[in-house]
Write a protein that holds these residues in place. Sequence first.
Motif, PDB file in Angstrom:
ATOM      1  N   PRO A   1       0.815  -1.214   0.000  1.00 58.95           N
ATOM      2  CA  PRO A   1       0.000   0.000   0.000  1.00 58.95           C
ATOM      3  C   PRO A   1       0.848   1.262   0.000  1.00 58.95           C
ATOM      4  O   PRO A   1       2.049   1.211   0.254  1.00 58.95           O
ATOM      5  N   GLY A   2       0.173   2.371  -0.274  1.00 59.15           N
ATOM      6  CA  GLY A   2       0.769   3.674  -0.027  1.00 59.15           C
ATOM      7  C   GLY A   2       0.510   4.022   1.436  1.00 59.15           C
ATOM      8  O   GLY A   2       0.246   3.138   2.256  1.00 59.15           O
ATOM      9  N   CYS A   3       0.541   5.274   1.749  1.00 57.41           N
ATOM     10  CA  CYS A   3       0.305   5.721   3.127  1.00 57.41           C
ATOM     11  C   CYS A   3      -1.191   5.742   3.447  1.00 57.41           C
ATOM     12  O   CYS A   3      -2.007   6.027   2.581  1.00 57.41           O
ATOM     13  N   VAL A   4      -1.495   5.482   4.707  1.00 57.25           N
ATOM     14  CA  VAL A   4      -2.870   5.623   5.175  1.00 57.25           C
ATOM     15  C   VAL A   4      -3.179   7.106   5.256  1.00 57.25           C
ATOM     16  O   VAL A   4      -2.417   7.879   5.839  1.00 57.25           O
ATOM     17  N   GLY A   5      -4.290   7.498   4.665  1.00 56.84           N
ATOM     18  CA  GLY A   5      -4.681   8.902   4.685  1.00 56.84           C
ATOM     19  C   GLY A   5      -5.752   9.203   5.704  1.00 56.84           C
ATOM     20  O   GLY A   5      -5.840  10.312   6.213  1.00 56.84           O
ATOM     21  N   ALA A   6      -6.563   8.188   6.029  1.00 60.72           N
ATOM     22  CA  ALA A   6      -7.655   8.411   6.978  1.00 60.72           C
ATOM     23  C   ALA A   6      -8.166   7.072   7.507  1.00 60.72           C
ATOM     24  O   ALA A   6      -8.037   6.042   6.848  1.00 60.72           O
ATOM     25  N   ILE A   7      -8.733   7.146   8.684  1.00 61.79           N
ATOM     26  CA  ILE A   7      -9.451   6.025   9.277  1.00 61.79           C
ATOM     27  C   ILE A   7     -10.820   6.557   9.648  1.00 61.79           C
ATOM     28  O   ILE A   7     -10.942   7.610  10.262  1.00 61.79           O
ATOM     29  N   ALA A   8     -11.861   5.833   9.243  1.00 58.60           N
ATOM     30  CA  ALA A   8     -13.232   6.275   9.517  1.00 58.60           C
ATOM     31  C   ALA A   8     -13.973   5.161  10.245  1.00 58.60           C
ATOM     32  O   ALA A   8     -13.796   3.985   9.949  1.00 58.60           O
ATOM     33  N   ILE A   9     -14.788   5.556  11.205  1.00 61.31           N
ATOM     34  CA  ILE A   9     -15.597   4.603  11.959  1.00 61.31           C
ATOM     35  C   ILE A   9     -17.056   4.918  11.684  1.00 61.31           C
ATOM     36  O   ILE A   9     -17.491   6.057  11.827  1.00 61.31           O
ATOM     37  N   MET A  10     -17.803   3.889  11.274  1.00 59.29           N
ATOM     38  CA  MET A  10     -19.218   4.101  10.963  1.00 59.29           C
ATOM     39  C   MET A  10     -20.027   2.899  11.418  1.00 59.29           C
ATOM     40  O   MET A  10     -19.533   1.782  11.442  1.00 59.29           O
ATOM     41  N   THR A  11     -21.259   3.159  11.745  1.00 59.29           N
ATOM     42  CA  THR A  11     -22.249   2.109  11.968  1.00 59.29           C
ATOM     43  C   THR A  11     -23.448   2.485  11.119  1.00 59.29           C
ATOM     44  O   THR A  11     -24.017   3.558  11.296  1.00 59.29           O
ATOM     45  N   ASP A  12     -23.795   1.623  10.168  1.00 56.05           N
ATOM     46  CA  ASP A  12     -24.942   1.932   9.324  1.00 56.05           C
ATOM     47  C   ASP A  12     -25.588   0.653   8.825  1.00 56.05           C
ATOM     48  O   ASP A  12     -25.006  -0.418   8.887  1.00 56.05           O
ATOM     49  N   THR A  13     -26.799   0.801   8.350  1.00 53.59           N
ATOM     50  CA  THR A  13     -27.550  -0.322   7.788  1.00 53.59           C
ATOM     51  C   THR A  13     -28.276   0.108   6.523  1.00 53.59           C
ATOM     52  O   THR A  13     -29.296  -0.464   6.176  1.00 53.59           O
ATOM     53  N   ASP A  14     -27.727   1.119   5.853  1.00 50.59           N
ATOM     54  CA  ASP A  14     -28.422   1.650   4.686  1.00 50.59           C
ATOM     55  C   ASP A  14     -28.619   0.624   3.572  1.00 50.59           C
ATOM     56  O   ASP A  14     -29.570   0.713   2.809  1.00 50.59           O
ATOM     57  N   ASN A  15     -27.750  -0.381   3.506  1.00 50.67           N
ATOM     58  CA  ASN A  15     -27.899  -1.390   2.461  1.00 50.67           C
ATOM     59  C   ASN A  15     -28.910  -2.470   2.826  1.00 50.67           C
ATOM     60  O   ASN A  15     -29.427  -3.158   1.952  1.00 50.67           O
ATOM     61  N   THR A  16     -29.188  -2.637   4.113  1.00 53.70           N
ATOM     62  CA  THR A  16     -30.088  -3.715   4.547  1.00 53.70           C
ATOM     63  C   THR A  16     -31.439  -3.206   5.030  1.00 53.70           C
ATOM     64  O   THR A  16     -32.315  -4.002   5.351  1.00 53.70           O
ATOM     65  N   GLN A  17     -31.578  -1.885   5.116  1.00 53.07           N
ATOM     66  CA  GLN A  17     -32.827  -1.273   5.588  1.00 53.07           C
ATOM     67  C   GLN A  17     -33.243  -1.824   6.955  1.00 53.07           C
ATOM     68  O   GLN A  17     -34.417  -2.039   7.224  1.00 53.07           O
ATOM     69  N   SER A  18     -32.252  -2.074   7.822  1.00 54.86           N
ATOM     70  CA  SER A  18     -32.525  -2.556   9.177  1.00 54.86           C
ATOM     71  C   SER A  18     -31.965  -1.540  10.169  1.00 54.86           C
ATOM     72  O   SER A  18     -31.730  -0.393   9.791  1.00 54.86           O
ATOM     73  N   THR A  19     -31.780  -1.921  11.396  1.00 58.39           N
ATOM     74  CA  THR A  19     -31.230  -1.007  12.394  1.00 58.39           C
ATOM     75  C   THR A  19     -29.983  -1.618  13.022  1.00 58.39           C
ATOM     76  O   THR A  19     -29.802  -2.835  13.038  1.00 58.39           O
ATOM     77  N   ALA A  20     -29.139  -0.765  13.557  1.00 60.40           N
ATOM     78  CA  ALA A  20     -27.923  -1.213  14.234  1.00 60.40           C
ATOM     79  C   ALA A  20     -27.514  -0.183  15.259  1.00 60.40           C
ATOM     80  O   ALA A  20     -27.824   1.012  15.122  1.00 60.40           O
ATOM     81  N   GLU A  21     -26.835  -0.643  16.264  1.00 56.71           N
ATOM     82  CA  GLU A  21     -26.281   0.232  17.296  1.00 56.71           C
ATOM     83  C   GLU A  21     -24.912  -0.309  17.643  1.00 56.71           C
ATOM     84  O   GLU A  21     -24.723  -1.529  17.726  1.00 56.71           O
ATOM     85  N   ALA A  22     -23.939   0.572  17.807  1.00 59.07           N
ATOM     86  CA  ALA A  22     -22.591   0.119  18.139  1.00 59.07           C
ATOM     87  C   ALA A  22     -21.929   1.104  19.084  1.00 59.07           C
ATOM     88  O   ALA A  22     -22.217   2.306  19.051  1.00 59.07           O
ATOM     89  N   ASN A  23     -21.072   0.588  19.925  1.00 60.71           N
ATOM     90  CA  ASN A  23     -20.227   1.391  20.798  1.00 60.71           C
ATOM     91  C   ASN A  23     -18.790   1.036  20.460  1.00 60.71           C
ATOM     92  O   ASN A  23     -18.485  -0.103  20.121  1.00 60.71           O
ATOM     93  N   TYR A  24     -17.910   2.003  20.571  1.00 65.25           N
ATOM     94  CA  TYR A  24     -16.499   1.796  20.278  1.00 65.25           C
ATOM     95  C   TYR A  24     -15.687   2.278  21.460  1.00 65.25           C
ATOM     96  O   TYR A  24     -16.013   3.280  22.080  1.00 65.25           O
TER      97      TYR A  24
END
Length: 106
Positions: free
Chosen positions: A72-95
């Motif tokens: 790889p090249g250099c890491v430019g960003a790290i993103a944290i997400m919780t979503d269900t837009d593709n499954t049309q369901s719900t989710a909850e997460a803690n980090y």
Amino acid sequence: LYVIFPRLSFNFTKCLEYVWDKDLPAGTIITSPYSENIKLFVVESGTDNAGKWAFVERNILEDYKKAFGREPGCVGAIAIMTDTDNTQSTAEANYRELKVGYKNEK
């Protein structure tokens, strides 16, 4: 969790995406339906551990080489997400205690 490796042209930006999937088995690696430059790694599967803390440790360098077949090249960003837009369901997460570093680094 997304690990993004930017390039001068957005079309060449690569991304590793680590996911918990209800159906796909842990260890599965697939290409995103939205871009061949995004590789999804299933790190947790099913619902047995829902509501529990899950510890995930990854070797990003090795995952990148496995996904894209090169260094790889250099890491430019790290993103944290919780979503269900593709499954049309719900989710909850803690980090908590997110660490990015070198192997065996304390």
